[in-house]
Write a protein that holds these residues in place. Sequence first.
Motif, mmCIF file in Angstrom:
data_model
loop_
_atom_site.group_PDB
_atom_site.id
_atom_site.type_symbol
_atom_site.label_atom_id
_atom_site.label_comp_id
_atom_site.label_asym_id
_atom_site.label_seq_id
_atom_site.Cartn_x
_atom_site.Cartn_y
_atom_site.Cartn_z
ATOM 1 N N ILE A 50 0.823 -1.258 -0.105
ATOM 2 C CA ILE A 50 0.068 0.141 0.168
ATOM 3 C C ILE A 50 0.861 1.413 0.002
ATOM 4 C CG2 ILE A 50 -1.277 1.306 1.415
ATOM 5 C CD1 ILE A 50 -2.934 -1.257 1.941
ATOM 6 N N GLY A 51 0.372 2.352 -0.809
ATOM 7 C CA GLY A 51 1.276 3.621 -0.902
ATOM 8 C C GLY A 51 1.784 3.478 -2.139
ATOM 9 N N ALA A 52 2.697 4.828 -2.096
ATOM 10 C CA ALA A 52 3.325 5.038 -3.611
ATOM 11 C C ALA A 52 4.326 4.199 -4.109
ATOM 12 C CB ALA A 52 3.926 6.445 -3.344
ATOM 13 N N LEU A 53 4.556 3.973 -4.926
ATOM 14 C CA LEU A 53 5.857 2.936 -5.525
ATOM 15 C C LEU A 53 6.877 3.874 -5.432
ATOM 16 C CD1 LEU A 53 3.822 1.400 -8.655
ATOM 17 C CD2 LEU A 53 4.327 0.399 -6.255
ATOM 18 N N VAL A 54 7.962 3.217 -5.213
ATOM 19 C CA VAL A 54 9.126 4.159 -4.674
ATOM 20 C C VAL A 54 10.222 3.724 -5.748
ATOM 21 C CG1 VAL A 54 8.497 4.418 -2.378
ATOM 22 C CG2 VAL A 54 9.957 2.441 -3.006
ATOM 23 N N LEU A 55 10.440 2.803 -6.607
ATOM 24 C CA LEU A 55 11.552 2.471 -7.289
ATOM 25 C C LEU A 55 11.682 3.461 -8.236
ATOM 26 C CD1 LEU A 55 11.307 -1.560 -7.882
ATOM 27 C CD2 LEU A 55 12.804 -0.080 -6.279
ATOM 28 N N ALA A 267 4.950 -0.567 -11.564
ATOM 29 C CA ALA A 267 4.425 -1.667 -10.731
ATOM 30 C C ALA A 267 4.907 -2.974 -11.367
ATOM 31 C CB ALA A 267 3.020 -1.778 -10.965
ATOM 32 N N VAL A 268 5.115 -3.261 -12.398
ATOM 33 C CA VAL A 268 5.675 -4.645 -12.884
ATOM 34 C C VAL A 268 6.884 -4.922 -12.329
ATOM 35 C CG1 VAL A 268 6.209 -5.803 -14.961
ATOM 36 C CG2 VAL A 268 3.993 -4.848 -14.814
ATOM 37 N N ASN A 269 7.776 -3.703 -12.407
ATOM 38 C CA ASN A 269 9.151 -3.896 -12.148
ATOM 39 C C ASN A 269 9.219 -4.306 -10.788
ATOM 40 O OD1 ASN A 269 9.935 -3.032 -14.487
ATOM 41 N ND2 ASN A 269 11.208 -1.195 -13.805
ATOM 42 N N VAL A 272 7.896 -8.004 -10.501
ATOM 43 C CA VAL A 272 9.143 -9.041 -10.952
ATOM 44 C C VAL A 272 10.241 -9.073 -10.014
ATOM 45 C CG1 VAL A 272 11.104 -9.092 -12.943
ATOM 46 C CG2 VAL A 272 8.563 -8.596 -13.427
ATOM 47 N N GLU A 273 10.552 -8.262 -9.301
ATOM 48 C CA GLU A 273 11.655 -8.496 -8.205
ATOM 49 C C GLU A 273 11.230 -9.236 -7.281
ATOM 50 O OE1 GLU A 273 13.470 -4.863 -6.512
ATOM 51 O OE2 GLU A 273 14.285 -3.960 -8.481
ATOM 52 N N ALA A 274 9.895 -9.125 -6.649
ATOM 53 C CA ALA A 274 9.365 -10.021 -5.775
ATOM 54 C C ALA A 274 9.634 -11.325 -6.325
ATOM 55 C CB ALA A 274 7.983 -9.607 -5.100
ATOM 56 N N LEU A 275 9.026 -11.623 -7.517
ATOM 57 C CA LEU A 275 8.859 -13.180 -8.113
ATOM 58 C C LEU A 275 10.328 -13.642 -8.134
ATOM 59 C CD1 LEU A 275 6.474 -12.689 -10.864
ATOM 60 C CD2 LEU A 275 6.015 -13.988 -9.012
ATOM 61 N N GLN A 276 11.422 -12.787 -8.524
ATOM 62 C CA GLN A 276 12.887 -13.337 -8.717
ATOM 63 C C GLN A 276 13.505 -13.522 -7.284
ATOM 64 O OE1 GLN A 276 14.334 -10.400 -11.170
ATOM 65 N NE2 GLN A 276 14.147 -11.617 -12.987
ATOM 66 N N PHE A 277 12.947 -12.772 -6.269
ATOM 67 C CA PHE A 277 13.400 -13.054 -4.938
ATOM 68 C C PHE A 277 13.033 -14.509 -4.459
ATOM 69 C CE2 PHE A 277 12.525 -12.986 -0.455
ATOM 70 C CZ PHE A 277 13.765 -12.615 0.082
ATOM 71 N N LEU A 278 11.607 -14.848 -5.005
ATOM 72 C CA LEU A 278 11.310 -16.078 -4.466
ATOM 73 C C LEU A 278 11.620 -17.310 -5.495
ATOM 74 C CD1 LEU A 278 7.482 -15.139 -3.953
ATOM 75 C CD2 LEU A 278 9.077 -15.591 -2.407
ATOM 76 N N ARG A 313 8.319 -0.994 -23.284
ATOM 77 C CA ARG A 313 9.091 -0.737 -22.101
ATOM 78 C C ARG A 313 9.035 -1.751 -21.141
ATOM 79 N NH1 ARG A 313 6.336 4.165 -19.967
ATOM 80 N NH2 ARG A 313 8.079 4.003 -18.452
ATOM 81 N N LEU A 314 7.914 -2.524 -20.941
ATOM 82 C CA LEU A 314 7.938 -3.290 -19.732
ATOM 83 C C LEU A 314 8.951 -4.373 -19.397
ATOM 84 C CD1 LEU A 314 5.240 -3.727 -18.190
ATOM 85 C CD2 LEU A 314 4.620 -5.882 -19.294
ATOM 86 N N ASP A 315 9.201 -4.783 -18.122
ATOM 87 C CA ASP A 315 10.499 -5.404 -17.683
ATOM 88 C C ASP A 315 10.958 -6.442 -18.424
ATOM 89 O OD1 ASP A 315 12.266 -6.920 -16.064
ATOM 90 O OD2 ASP A 315 11.545 -5.616 -14.314
ATOM 91 N N PRO A 316 12.149 -6.280 -18.982
ATOM 92 C CA PRO A 316 12.527 -7.525 -19.911
ATOM 93 C C PRO A 316 12.538 -8.739 -19.178
ATOM 94 C CG PRO A 316 14.413 -5.552 -19.828
ATOM 95 C CD PRO A 316 13.123 -5.397 -18.885
#
Length: 598
Positions: A50-55, A267-269, A272-278, A313-316
């Motif tokens: 929740i809240g603003a995306l910060v990346l 949001a996708v970036n 994706v980081e969360a998925l790769q962390f998993l 532009r979507l995350d490679p």
Amino acid sequence: MRQQSSWDDMNSSLVGTRVWSGSPSPADHHGPGSPSLRRTAIVTLVIVAIGALVLTLAGTPLAGARTGESGRPWTPSEETQSVRILGIGEFSGALTRPVGFQGQLRDGSGNVRPAGGGAHLAATVGKLRDQAGDAMLLATGDSIGGTAPEAALLGDRPTIEFFNRLGVDGAGVGRRELEKGADHVRSLVRPGCRTEQDCRVDPPLPPFRGAAFPFLASNVFPSPDAAPTFPFAIHRIGDVRVGVVAVTLPSDSAPETTTRLADPVKAVNETVEALQFLGVEAIVGLVQSTTVHGNLDPGACPDELTELDLVKRLDPAVDALIVGASGGPATCRVRDAENDERVVVAPASHGRSVTVVDLAVDPATGDVIRPQTSAFNQTVNLDIEPDPGTEELVRQAGAAAAPAARTPLGSATETIPRRMDANGESPLADVIADCQLHATRGRGAQLALSNPDSLRTDLPQGPLDYATLHTVQPYGDRLYLVTVTGEELQAAFDHFADDIGDNGPAVSSNVSYTVDARRPVGARVTELRVDDEPVDPAREYTVVVNEFLASPEFNGSPLAERGDRREAGLTDIDALLRYVEDEGPLSAPEPGRVRVVR
């Protein structure tokens, strides 16, 4: 745990993690033949932020379509594993095959043939799934809605029941879900009933227990007022884990909703980081877009899709994109920001085709081998044996909707014909223009245009009910308010005069114009008047038109390319229903809005 209990508590905690397993689920009553119960293991992991995306994203180069070689070399560790992903898009409650272009596609010989319908879609999905032994089935968004009685009058419950039976593993969120509101989507996830009798709201349909799949939207800000969605899902197909991200594109022209959307790329970036962390490397993206194209060839790649900014532009790290767009199918390969080819496919709307993406996955690393990934669009042809279970569901839904569909809403004192007279004027199309102006005057409309070829039958004399009105005007197009200068309005009339019917568009009762057939093409409309005054080239006018006339799908419509364009928040049949109830009994208007000089 049960699916519903994991989706109820979307709240304002900063970060929450939930897990949903595919069994038990609200679809358990379908029995062992249900595709969603055949899967050996399906696990959905969700992170709610929740809240603003910060990346902060680094700039990425634009990508081209279908050129060159892959930019990333690959050395196989062993034989790849094929993982099949099936996709449907903008289903719009099309349990029965729509009439007209929404129920047609082009075959390999270039002929336009009928396609779609729930029973044939179910049979097609079953065959494609069986060919691979197992497959994941995704829907891009705009799955609900539609104006057919079994969808519109039963609160989209038959559509969700159909998706349950079809074995949908995840559905994106589109404008139709957003427009219907968070409470409506929540009622489709968790109906709120506790007993068999409470759940049996639409006899003779079986009890409705809610969606047996998650709604996915990576760029929805979670809040108590937002639609109940998840930012991603992880599914296991054989030995491979596949992550799914989903975005719906914000629209400045759409009516406001309580569900707020973040920037889709950022949001996708993050997702994706969360998925790769998993540890998930094979990732498929769902994109619900407002892009429109008129392509009917399942193997073609229209420019409208390859030029979509988000596609480039979507995350490679997203290995394949399934795009829900308004129009026909598409099969493309587009360069991502790292110059690798990425499969980009679009299923035809209204269940006319199923996209098939066969990911080639290195089992040692979980990486997708892009050059070996294949994709195509499978047309939902009518020569396949229809699924009998879906046929029964559609029959039950039709019977359940019949009482409301046959309730009189108003009447007509005479039959109002759709046929055009010698001046190209259709009495019924005039009524449609009048009803659309009537419905949108309070929203700023000053005149209305309608196309006679959107009408399927005459409006009959006598009582008028929903089923009758839907038969007359079955497409369910959104209405748009387009503000243009008088000069641009004149250009639109000149354009339409050569393309709609015999001589031009139908207009509301406060508009008149002359078509001089002796003048050059593109300059034939003269004496254009609004409210008994000549159109002033420098003045602004707000015209209400349906989705077709405001779309580039209509041969480069000037009303799609010029002016300020926003959604009215109504469909064409909404306006007709309101007019029948407010202004009836209806009769054919006096002719004379259009005059032709030959």
